[in-house]
Design an enzyme around this catalytic site. Structure first.
Site, PDB file in Angstrom:
ATOM      1  N   HIS A   1      -7.423 -13.181  -6.942  1.00  0.00           N
ATOM      2  CA  HIS A   1      -8.149 -12.076  -6.306  1.00  0.00           C
ATOM      3  C   HIS A   1      -9.548 -12.038  -6.908  1.00  0.00           C
ATOM      4  O   HIS A   1      -9.722 -12.366  -8.073  1.00  0.00           O
ATOM      5  CB  HIS A   1      -7.414 -10.750  -6.543  1.00  0.00           C
ATOM      6  CG  HIS A   1      -7.866  -9.654  -5.629  1.00  0.00           C
ATOM      7  ND1 HIS A   1      -9.073  -9.005  -5.783  1.00  0.00           N
ATOM      8  CD2 HIS A   1      -7.287  -9.114  -4.524  1.00  0.00           C
ATOM      9  CE1 HIS A   1      -9.205  -8.093  -4.824  1.00  0.00           C
ATOM     10  NE2 HIS A   1      -8.153  -8.142  -4.047  1.00  0.00           N
ATOM     11  N   ARG A   2     -10.534 -11.639  -6.118  1.00  0.00           N
ATOM     12  CA  ARG A   2     -11.930 -11.737  -6.599  1.00  0.00           C
ATOM     13  C   ARG A   2     -12.601 -10.371  -6.808  1.00  0.00           C
ATOM     14  O   ARG A   2     -13.827 -10.255  -6.772  1.00  0.00           O
ATOM     15  CB  ARG A   2     -12.750 -12.582  -5.634  1.00  0.00           C
ATOM     16  CG  ARG A   2     -12.801 -12.005  -4.226  1.00  0.00           C
ATOM     17  CD  ARG A   2     -13.642 -12.840  -3.287  1.00  0.00           C
ATOM     18  NE  ARG A   2     -13.719 -12.209  -1.960  1.00  0.00           N
ATOM     19  CZ  ARG A   2     -14.485 -12.657  -0.989  1.00  0.00           C
ATOM     20  NH1 ARG A   2     -15.256 -13.721  -1.154  1.00  0.00           N
ATOM     21  NH2 ARG A   2     -14.515 -12.041   0.192  1.00  0.00           N
TER      22      ARG A   2
ATOM     23  N   LYS B   1       0.874  -1.197   0.000  1.00  0.00           N
ATOM     24  CA  LYS B   1       0.000   0.000   0.000  1.00  0.00           C
ATOM     25  C   LYS B   1       0.903   1.237   0.000  1.00  0.00           C
ATOM     26  O   LYS B   1       1.988   1.215   0.587  1.00  0.00           O
ATOM     27  CB  LYS B   1      -0.896   0.015   1.253  1.00  0.00           C
ATOM     28  CG  LYS B   1      -1.796  -1.221   1.411  1.00  0.00           C
ATOM     29  CD  LYS B   1      -3.023  -1.151   0.537  1.00  0.00           C
ATOM     30  CE  LYS B   1      -3.872  -2.386   0.689  1.00  0.00           C
ATOM     31  NZ  LYS B   1      -5.090  -2.385  -0.120  1.00  0.00           N
TER      32      LYS B   1
ATOM     33  N   HIS C   1      -9.079 -15.537  -2.445  1.00  0.00           N
ATOM     34  CA  HIS C   1      -9.721 -14.678  -1.450  1.00  0.00           C
ATOM     35  C   HIS C   1     -11.134 -15.205  -1.203  1.00  0.00           C
ATOM     36  O   HIS C   1     -11.926 -15.335  -2.143  1.00  0.00           O
ATOM     37  CB  HIS C   1      -9.801 -13.239  -1.956  1.00  0.00           C
ATOM     38  CG  HIS C   1      -8.483 -12.532  -1.944  1.00  0.00           C
ATOM     39  ND1 HIS C   1      -8.276 -11.400  -1.224  1.00  0.00           N
ATOM     40  CD2 HIS C   1      -7.311 -12.811  -2.568  1.00  0.00           C
ATOM     41  CE1 HIS C   1      -7.011 -10.988  -1.396  1.00  0.00           C
ATOM     42  NE2 HIS C   1      -6.411 -11.833  -2.218  1.00  0.00           N
TER      43      HIS C   1
ATOM     44  N   LYS D   1       1.843  -9.334  -2.026  1.00  0.00           N
ATOM     45  CA  LYS D   1       1.165  -9.283  -3.326  1.00  0.00           C
ATOM     46  C   LYS D   1       1.009  -7.844  -3.769  1.00  0.00           C
ATOM     47  O   LYS D   1       1.008  -6.912  -2.968  1.00  0.00           O
ATOM     48  CB  LYS D   1      -0.203  -9.965  -3.244  1.00  0.00           C
ATOM     49  CG  LYS D   1      -1.191  -9.271  -2.335  1.00  0.00           C
ATOM     50  CD  LYS D   1      -2.549  -9.979  -2.268  1.00  0.00           C
ATOM     51  CE  LYS D   1      -3.428  -9.621  -3.428  1.00  0.00           C
ATOM     52  NZ  LYS D   1      -3.863  -8.225  -3.461  1.00  0.00           N
TER      53      LYS D   1
ATOM     54  N   GLY E   1      -8.731  -7.951   3.954  1.00  0.00           N
ATOM     55  CA  GLY E   1      -9.688  -6.833   3.904  1.00  0.00           C
ATOM     56  C   GLY E   1      -9.994  -6.316   5.296  1.00  0.00           C
ATOM     57  O   GLY E   1     -10.815  -6.873   6.008  1.00  0.00           O
ATOM     58  N   GLY E   2      -9.295  -5.272   5.695  1.00  0.00           N
ATOM     59  CA  GLY E   2      -9.611  -4.666   6.985  1.00  0.00           C
ATOM     60  C   GLY E   2      -9.037  -5.415   8.165  1.00  0.00           C
ATOM     61  O   GLY E   2      -9.416  -5.195   9.315  1.00  0.00           O
TER      62      GLY E   2
ATOM     63  N   ASP F   1      -1.522  -4.982  -5.324  1.00  0.00           N
ATOM     64  CA  ASP F   1      -2.946  -4.745  -5.120  1.00  0.00           C
ATOM     65  C   ASP F   1      -3.704  -5.009  -6.414  1.00  0.00           C
ATOM     66  O   ASP F   1      -3.111  -5.069  -7.504  1.00  0.00           O
ATOM     67  CB  ASP F   1      -3.206  -3.322  -4.607  1.00  0.00           C
ATOM     68  CG  ASP F   1      -4.209  -3.373  -3.451  1.00  0.00           C
ATOM     69  OD1 ASP F   1      -4.103  -2.568  -2.515  1.00  0.00           O
ATOM     70  OD2 ASP F   1      -5.093  -4.252  -3.484  1.00  0.00           O
ATOM     71  N   GLU F   2      -5.048  -5.145  -6.267  1.00  0.00           N
ATOM     72  CA  GLU F   2      -5.817  -5.644  -7.416  1.00  0.00           C
ATOM     73  C   GLU F   2      -5.870  -4.643  -8.568  1.00  0.00           C
ATOM     74  O   GLU F   2      -6.143  -5.019  -9.702  1.00  0.00           O
ATOM     75  CB  GLU F   2      -7.250  -6.016  -6.993  1.00  0.00           C
ATOM     76  CG  GLU F   2      -8.160  -4.863  -6.654  1.00  0.00           C
ATOM     77  CD  GLU F   2      -7.931  -4.313  -5.264  1.00  0.00           C
ATOM     78  OE1 GLU F   2      -7.163  -4.937  -4.493  1.00  0.00           O
ATOM     79  OE2 GLU F   2      -8.502  -3.269  -4.951  1.00  0.00           O
TER      80      GLU F   2
ATOM     81  N   LYS G   1     -13.161  -5.577   6.883  1.00  0.00           N
ATOM     82  CA  LYS G   1     -13.962  -4.428   6.419  1.00  0.00           C
ATOM     83  C   LYS G   1     -14.993  -4.818   5.366  1.00  0.00           C
ATOM     84  O   LYS G   1     -15.888  -4.063   5.030  1.00  0.00           O
ATOM     85  CB  LYS G   1     -13.039  -3.359   5.839  1.00  0.00           C
ATOM     86  CG  LYS G   1     -12.378  -3.786   4.518  1.00  0.00           C
ATOM     87  CD  LYS G   1     -11.402  -2.742   4.002  1.00  0.00           C
ATOM     88  CE  LYS G   1     -10.840  -3.146   2.656  1.00  0.00           C
ATOM     89  NZ  LYS G   1      -9.770  -2.264   2.186  1.00  0.00           N
TER      90      LYS G   1
ATOM     91  N   GLY H   1      -3.202  -5.300   4.693  1.00  0.00           N
ATOM     92  CA  GLY H   1      -2.554  -4.217   3.945  1.00  0.00           C
ATOM     93  C   GLY H   1      -2.403  -3.021   4.881  1.00  0.00           C
ATOM     94  O   GLY H   1      -1.372  -2.806   5.518  1.00  0.00           O
ATOM     95  N   GLY H   2      -3.536  -2.296   5.056  1.00  0.00           N
ATOM     96  CA  GLY H   2      -3.506  -1.168   5.988  1.00  0.00           C
ATOM     97  C   GLY H   2      -3.101  -1.614   7.380  1.00  0.00           C
ATOM     98  O   GLY H   2      -2.465  -0.864   8.133  1.00  0.00           O
TER      99      GLY H   2
ATOM    100  N   LYS I   1      -2.320   1.387  -2.649  1.00  0.00           N
ATOM    101  CA  LYS I   1      -2.696   0.381  -3.661  1.00  0.00           C
ATOM    102  C   LYS I   1      -1.918   0.598  -4.954  1.00  0.00           C
ATOM    103  O   LYS I   1      -1.476  -0.335  -5.610  1.00  0.00           O
ATOM    104  CB  LYS I   1      -4.199   0.504  -3.981  1.00  0.00           C
ATOM    105  CG  LYS I   1      -5.129   0.245  -2.823  1.00  0.00           C
ATOM    106  CD  LYS I   1      -6.580   0.503  -3.224  1.00  0.00           C
ATOM    107  CE  LYS I   1      -7.211  -0.732  -3.777  1.00  0.00           C
ATOM    108  NZ  LYS I   1      -8.034  -1.501  -2.847  1.00  0.00           N
TER     109      LYS I   1
HETATM  110  C1  CAP Z   1      -7.188  -5.375   1.411  1.00  0.00           C
HETATM  111  C2  CAP Z   1      -7.286  -5.328  -0.092  1.00  0.00           C
HETATM  112  C3  CAP Z   1      -7.971  -6.526  -0.698  1.00  0.00           C
HETATM  113  C4  CAP Z   1      -9.329  -6.821  -0.146  1.00  0.00           C
HETATM  114  C5  CAP Z   1     -10.089  -7.733  -1.090  1.00  0.00           C
HETATM  115  C6  CAP Z   1      -8.011  -4.060  -0.548  1.00  0.00           C
HETATM  116  O1  CAP Z   1      -6.499  -4.251   1.863  1.00  0.00           O
HETATM  117  O2  CAP Z   1      -6.002  -5.276  -0.665  1.00  0.00           O
HETATM  118  O3  CAP Z   1      -8.060  -6.277  -2.088  1.00  0.00           O
HETATM  119  O4  CAP Z   1      -9.160  -7.500   1.009  1.00  0.00           O
HETATM  120  O5  CAP Z   1     -11.246  -8.146  -0.423  1.00  0.00           O
HETATM  121  O6  CAP Z   1      -7.603  -3.586  -1.596  1.00  0.00           O
HETATM  122  O7  CAP Z   1      -8.963  -3.693   0.123  1.00  0.00           O
HETATM  123  P1  CAP Z   1      -6.572  -3.888   3.428  1.00  0.00           P
HETATM  124  P2  CAP Z   1     -11.589  -9.706  -0.374  1.00  0.00           P
HETATM  125  O8  CAP Z   1      -5.877  -5.019   4.174  1.00  0.00           O
HETATM  126  O9  CAP Z   1      -5.851  -2.595   3.567  1.00  0.00           O
HETATM  127  O10 CAP Z   1      -8.013  -3.803   3.769  1.00  0.00           O
HETATM  128  O11 CAP Z   1     -10.370 -10.361   0.212  1.00  0.00           O
HETATM  129  O12 CAP Z   1     -12.810  -9.773   0.490  1.00  0.00           O
HETATM  130  O13 CAP Z   1     -11.839 -10.139  -1.772  1.00  0.00           O
HETATM  131 MG    MG Z   2      -6.614  -4.957  -2.645  1.00  0.00          MG
END
Ligand code: CAP
Ligand code: MG
Length: 419
Positions: A271-272, A155, A304, A181, A342-343, A183-184, A311, A365-366, A157
């Protein structure tokens, strides 16, 4: 709408042979449930809104889907599809059938594909996970301990240049992450070209491995047009990479099949992003479980599946069901490593482990890069949170002797607990 058009698709006494039929389970709402259930079966097999002068008995008898279970009160219907409807090794066609036009039919007010089963001989048309959860555990050296893998997403992202990106990744690995990884939404933008990012991050990984004595994984996001994805996957492999990441929903299942069928030999981290566009509404769309089954069938190695304590909307019951389906024996396909992300911050790890167990990649991430003393401390705090849980020591007590976890608790300990 005349109702007799859809008559003849209801077979309450029928018991489909699971080796000869794809069976799809739907949740639906409709004024006339019996008619709507048959309309779904008709539209997703051989029928349409009116009788056909071109229909032939052999088509109607052999290829028509059969409604064999209908609970009108609960709004649940199970439909059996003769295997012959489905072209082997073709997921887009599978979806165009059991998850295509039917969502838009006026006969249904809402429709959700909640699960499906397929014959083993249909599954044989797909490669499944090349490495799987056990293979990834062997890569990192956790097969014996069975501990969770600790991961992070670099991060911010997007926006870091390759050098900055590699530094953050290094700090995370050095602090205790097994897995880093992209980020998406990071691909190969001008501010962070894919090739330079990969080379620098892999150098950082090598450095972190030699300094920590631990094996590490880096999942560069190769998501792009399919031919470009193949090129990027090959680039990662040629430069000594040990994982690739694909946004499987935005890239699409056909693209995922192409990447998997290229037999790169590296684990695919799936990643989804975008899945919630059609999975989140509990009454309409395609549930995460069917999507996860398709991902495992095609062949991803980490997926995922929801963080429960984070979050994103990820109900405990649903996530545990999906994780169970991803890790249990199914059609001879390797188990897939569920990713909780996620969160998540370190203070949520004990609760997550109490709920979901240790067959998890725990991604923060955060929750790592937002640590008061930076990435390396954040990664250390994530592992300390696990160590506290593993030793059965209350987190607050463990934090008294572990500064990074103590600082994480000071910053995030009072976050509302949404689970
Ligand atoms: C998490 C994350 C992931 C989400 C995806 C984001 O970052 O990198 O993409 O977790 O959600 O971009 O939000 P944080 P899921 O750790 O900073 O929240 O895994 O539910 O598909
Ligand atoms: Mg992400």
């Amino acid at each position: 709408m005349r109702h007799d058009v859809y008559s003849g698709y209801l077979h309450p006494g029928f018991r489909p042979d699971p080796d000869e039929f794809v069976i799809a389970h739907f949740l639906f709402e409709a004024q006339d449930k019996a008619n709507a259930a048959q309309a779904i079966a008709a539209e997703s097999s051989v029928g349409t809104w009116t009788e056909l002068s071109t229909m032939k008995p052999r088509i109607r008898n052999r290829l028509a889907a059969k409604v064999f279970k209908l609970d009108a009160k609960a709004g649940l219907v199970s439909i059996a599809y003769p295997l012959e409807i489905f072209e082997p090794s073709n997921i887009p066609q599978f979806l165009s059938d059991v998850a295509g036009n039917i969502f838009g039919m006026k006969e249904v007010e809402s429709l959700r594909l909640v699960d499906f089963s397929i014959p083993k001989k249909y599954a044989k048309g797909f490669k499944g996970p090349a490495i799987g959860m056990a293979g990834i555990r062997r890569m990192i050296g956790t097969a014996k301990s069975g501990r969770p893998h600790f991961g992070t997403i670099v991060k911010p992202k997007i926006g870091l240049n390759p050098k900055e990106n590699a530094k953050v990744a290094y700090e995370a690995w050095a602090g205790g992450c097994d897995f880093v990884k992209d980020d998406e939404n990071l691909a190969s933008q001008r501010f962070c070209p894919f090739e330079e990012r990969v080379v620098r991050a892999l150098d950082a990984k090598d450095r972190a491995e030699s300094e920590t004595g631990e094996r590490k994984m880096y999942a560069p996001n190769i998501t792009a047009e399919t031919n470009e994805m193949l090129r990027r996957a090959d680039f990662v492999k040629k430069h000594g990479g040990n994982c690739i990441m694909v946004d499987i929903i935005t890239a699409g299942f056909a693209a995922l099949q192409t990447v998997r069928n290229a037999n790169i030999g590296l684990p695919i981290h799936a990643h989804r992003a975008m899945y919630a566009a059609f999975a989140r509404n509990p009454k309409h769309g395609i549930g995460m479980l069917p999507l996860a089954r398709l991902a495992r069938l095609i062949g991803v190695d980490q997926l995922h599946t929801g963080a429960i304590v984070g979050k994103m909307d990820a109900p405990k019951k649903e996530v545990l069901e999906i994780n169970g389906e991803m890790t249990r024996a199914w059609l001879g396909l390797r188990p897939v490593f569920p990713v909780a992300s996620g969160g998540i911050d370190p203070t949520r790890v004990p609760r997550l482990l109490d709920i979901a167990g240790t067959d998890l990649v725990i991604n923060a991430g955060g929750g790592i890069h937002g640590h008061p003393r930076g990435t390396r401390a954040g990664a250390a705090a994530l592992r300390q949170a696990f160590e506290a849980w593993h030793e059965g020591v209350p987190m607050e007590e463990y934090a008294a002797k572990h500064r990074e976890l103590r600082e994480a608790l000071q910053k995030w300990g009072s976050r509302t607990r949404e689970y």
